[in-house]
Scaffold this motif. Structure first.
Motif, PDB file in Angstrom:
ATOM      1  N   LEU A 251       0.826  -1.208   0.000  1.00  0.00           N
ATOM      2  CA  LEU A 251       0.000   0.000   0.000  1.00  0.00           C
ATOM      3  C   LEU A 251       0.858   1.254   0.000  1.00  0.00           C
ATOM      4  N   ARG A 252       1.918   1.238   0.774  1.00  0.00           N
ATOM      5  CA  ARG A 252       2.810   2.399   0.835  1.00  0.00           C
ATOM      6  C   ARG A 252       3.506   2.606  -0.505  1.00  0.00           C
ATOM      7  N   ARG A 253       3.983   1.526  -1.106  1.00  0.00           N
ATOM      8  CA  ARG A 253       4.706   1.622  -2.372  1.00  0.00           C
ATOM      9  C   ARG A 253       3.793   2.089  -3.503  1.00  0.00           C
ATOM     10  N   ARG A 254       2.532   1.672  -3.478  1.00  0.00           N
ATOM     11  CA  ARG A 254       1.599   2.035  -4.552  1.00  0.00           C
ATOM     12  C   ARG A 254       0.901   3.377  -4.298  1.00  0.00           C
ATOM     13  N   GLY A 255       1.080   3.941  -3.115  1.00  0.00           N
ATOM     14  CA  GLY A 255       0.361   5.165  -2.782  1.00  0.00           C
ATOM     15  C   GLY A 255      -1.132   4.940  -2.637  1.00  0.00           C
ATOM     16  N   ALA A 256      -1.519   3.777  -2.121  1.00  0.00           N
ATOM     17  CA  ALA A 256      -2.931   3.416  -2.029  1.00  0.00           C
ATOM     18  C   ALA A 256      -3.662   4.292  -1.021  1.00  0.00           C
ATOM     19  N   THR A 257      -4.871   4.667  -1.373  1.00  0.00           N
ATOM     20  CA  THR A 257      -5.737   5.425  -0.474  1.00  0.00           C
ATOM     21  C   THR A 257      -6.788   4.528   0.173  1.00  0.00           C
ATOM     22  N   HIS A 258      -7.123   3.407  -0.477  1.00  0.00           N
ATOM     23  CA  HIS A 258      -8.148   2.488   0.020  1.00  0.00           C
ATOM     24  C   HIS A 258      -7.688   1.054  -0.227  1.00  0.00           C
ATOM     25  N   THR A 259      -8.172   0.141   0.601  1.00  0.00           N
ATOM     26  CA  THR A 259      -7.866  -1.271   0.391  1.00  0.00           C
ATOM     27  C   THR A 259      -8.995  -2.129   0.925  1.00  0.00           C
ATOM     28  N   PHE A 260      -8.941  -3.424   0.571  1.00  0.00           N
ATOM     29  CA  PHE A 260      -9.925  -4.408   1.040  1.00  0.00           C
ATOM     30  C   PHE A 260      -9.192  -5.446   1.876  1.00  0.00           C
ATOM     31  N   CYS A 261      -9.877  -5.956   2.909  1.00  0.00           N
ATOM     32  CA  CYS A 261      -9.264  -6.949   3.785  1.00  0.00           C
ATOM     33  C   CYS A 261     -10.345  -7.911   4.271  1.00  0.00           C
ATOM     34  N   VAL A 262     -10.030  -9.203   4.317  1.00  0.00           N
ATOM     35  CA  VAL A 262     -10.947 -10.158   4.934  1.00  0.00           C
ATOM     36  C   VAL A 262     -10.664 -10.177   6.434  1.00  0.00           C
TER      37      VAL A 262
END
Length: 503
Positions: A251-262
């Motif tokens: 997430l840090r490397r991609r600059g993610a603002t949102h993610t999904f998690c089970v």
């Protein structure tokens, strides 16, 4: 004009041609203009090679920009996309292929070696491979690049815009997607969705979770990634075999603002750390309990945490914030708060069971004893007038929905729904096995520990792997007799689950 899955995504590609639409498993970018060009090239190529509206296409390609272009290309061409998990057991794959009778099969080259005989037995099927030819791949197969009407060396942006290109072939209310759910090995149950219904689902989700340009959404979930694309955001795809412990770094490397998690991965994700700029975490595919939410809140204090409730027939149906769920439990209220229904979703309770109706619900089930199958859309729509969730619950005065129990036998492990009926008959047919039950024992994380209980002789580990594939049980126990109940003295699944929980 009603929303339509294919047109919604293609129009977003036309609005944001120079923005990055996708990041593949290695983080390499694909622009919206390139995605649009590839989808239209695949659709044109399939139709040139004879695909007709309503043709069923068995599809087994891992998530990637290529698989997305192929899937959207099939839908745009009027085909019916039927997802097949090659990791499933041989009996399940064989039964589903026989029931669907596909005219096309699109699969990654390793799938043929992995899935074995069910794919090689498909008769009168045009095989399209993704990847080089490998042993086990039909020699008559064609490369997906050979199917695509896109010349090498031609820039994606050179394909001029035309709104006509974005109109998929066939009836937008006709079936477009078939997803497996519960059933038996002999007669698996398959859920049918239309392009219009899927498009309505994107719109309903976007009304509650509005992704937009500048957002980077990291997920392998189709019904989260597609709304991201529709809003002009970037869909970041995990690498194959990605580990939950490394999610924070990705997430840090991609600059993610949102993610999904089970929910089952929350502990591992929290230990690995999350980047400070994360604005949203979506959780679903299993019950989302307050404990994991509290730990996730501590690790990502500035992120909005949303729990998604849905089912194969209607996804998503309800959303709840972490604060709502925690307050519900801390206040001593009964049950698990599922949250507020999405726009257009109507909920009612019949005999304590939650039933749903919405514009984005499935049009019905394929293979229910009707030889006309998915061709009779009107009959399918009548069958699906009300979606029975199999979950027990109630609706609060403010419209929010509460789950109080589960009526169906489905087991939830990680991000997979496991249906005992798919496997128990096959296990019982094994030499030395008199009876078999597959149950899920709840874990503190909200996941389920899958146990196969047999009366008689335990099957070998190799046999279990062959029959179950990726759904293999966590444990096999041998009992003299399975618990029984009721006047008919049938094996009692609830009693077995209770006995295993109290061990």
């Amino acid at each position: 004009m009603p929303a339509d899955l294919a047109r919604t995504v293609l129009e977003a590609c036309a609005r944001h041609p120079d923005r990055v639409a996708l990041l593949d498993g290695l983080g390499r970018p694909v622009r919206f203009s390139a995605l649009r060009s590839r989808v239209l090239a695949v659709a044109a190529g399939l139709r040139t090679r004879g695909l007709e509206p309503g043709d069923r296409v068995l599809f087994a390609v891992p998530p990637s920009p290529t698989s997305l272009a192929l899937a959207l290309g099939v839908v745009t061409a009027g085909g019916v996309l039927a997802f097949a998990d090659p990791r499933a057991g041989e009996a399940v794959l064989t039964a589903r292929a026989a029931l669907l009778a596909p005219r096309w099969a699109i699969a990654a080259s390793p799938v043929h070696a992995l899935a074995g005989r069910p794919w090689r037995r498909l008769g009168d099927v045009t095989h399209v491979r993704v990847g080089p030819w490998l042993p086990g791949v039909p020699r008559t197969s064609v490369s997906w690049r050979g199917v695509s009407c896109q010349r090498r060396g031609v820039a994606d942006t050179e394909r001029p815009y035309s709104s006509v290109d974005h109109e998929a072939y066939g009836d937008h209310d006709a079936p477009a997607l078939i997803i497996p759910t519960s059933g038996t090995t002999a007669a698996p149950r398959l859920v049918v969705h239309s392009r219009a219904g899927l498009g309505a689902g994107l719109a309903a989700f976007a009304a509650r979770v509005p992704f937009g340009p500048g957002d980077v959404v990291h997920t392998d979930q189709l019904m989260i990634g597609l709304p991201a694309l529709a809003g002009g955001a970037t869909w970041s795809l995990p690498a194959l075999g990605a580990r939950a412990s490394r999610l924070g770094r990705v997430l840090r490397r991609r600059g993610a603002t949102h993610t999904f998690c089970v929910p089952a991965d929350v502990e591992t994700v929290v230990r690995g750390g999350l980047p400070p700029g994360l604005r949203g975490v979506l959780l679903g595919a299993a019950p989302v309990l307050p404990g994991p939410l509290r730990r996730l809140r501590a690790a990502a204090p500035d992120a909005e945490l949303l729990a998604i409730y849905g089912m194969t027939e209607l996804a998503p149906a309800c959303l709840a914030t972490a604060e709502e769920k925690i307050a519900h439990t801390d206040g001593g209220a009964e049950g698990d708060l599922l949250g507020t229904p999405l726009p257009g979703v109507d909920v009612r309770v019949v005999d304590d069971e939650l039933r749903f109706r919405a514009p984005h619900q499935a049009v019905g089930y394929y293979g229910t004893g009707d030889e006309s199958g998915v061709a009779d859309t009107q009959r399918l729509r009548r069958r699906a007038a009300d979606i029975a969730s199999g979950d027990l619950g109630r609706v609060l005065d403010d419209g929010r929905v509460v789950l109080t129990g589960r009526r169906k036998d489905m087991i939830i492990r990680g991000d997979r729904n496991i249906y005992p009926g798919l496997y128990e008959a096959a296990v019982t047919d094994l030499p030395g096995v008199r009876e078999a039950l597959l149950v899920g024992v709840p874990t503190p994380a909200g996941d389920e520990h899958v146990v196969l209980a047999v009366a008689g002789t335990a099957p070998s580990a190799a046999t279990v792997r062959r029959l179950f594939g990726v759904d293999a049980p966590d444990e096999v126990v041998v009992l003299d007799e399975l618990p029984r109940g009721g006047r008919s003295r049938k094996p009692d699944r609830a009693a077995l689950r209770d006995r295993l929980t109290r061990r």
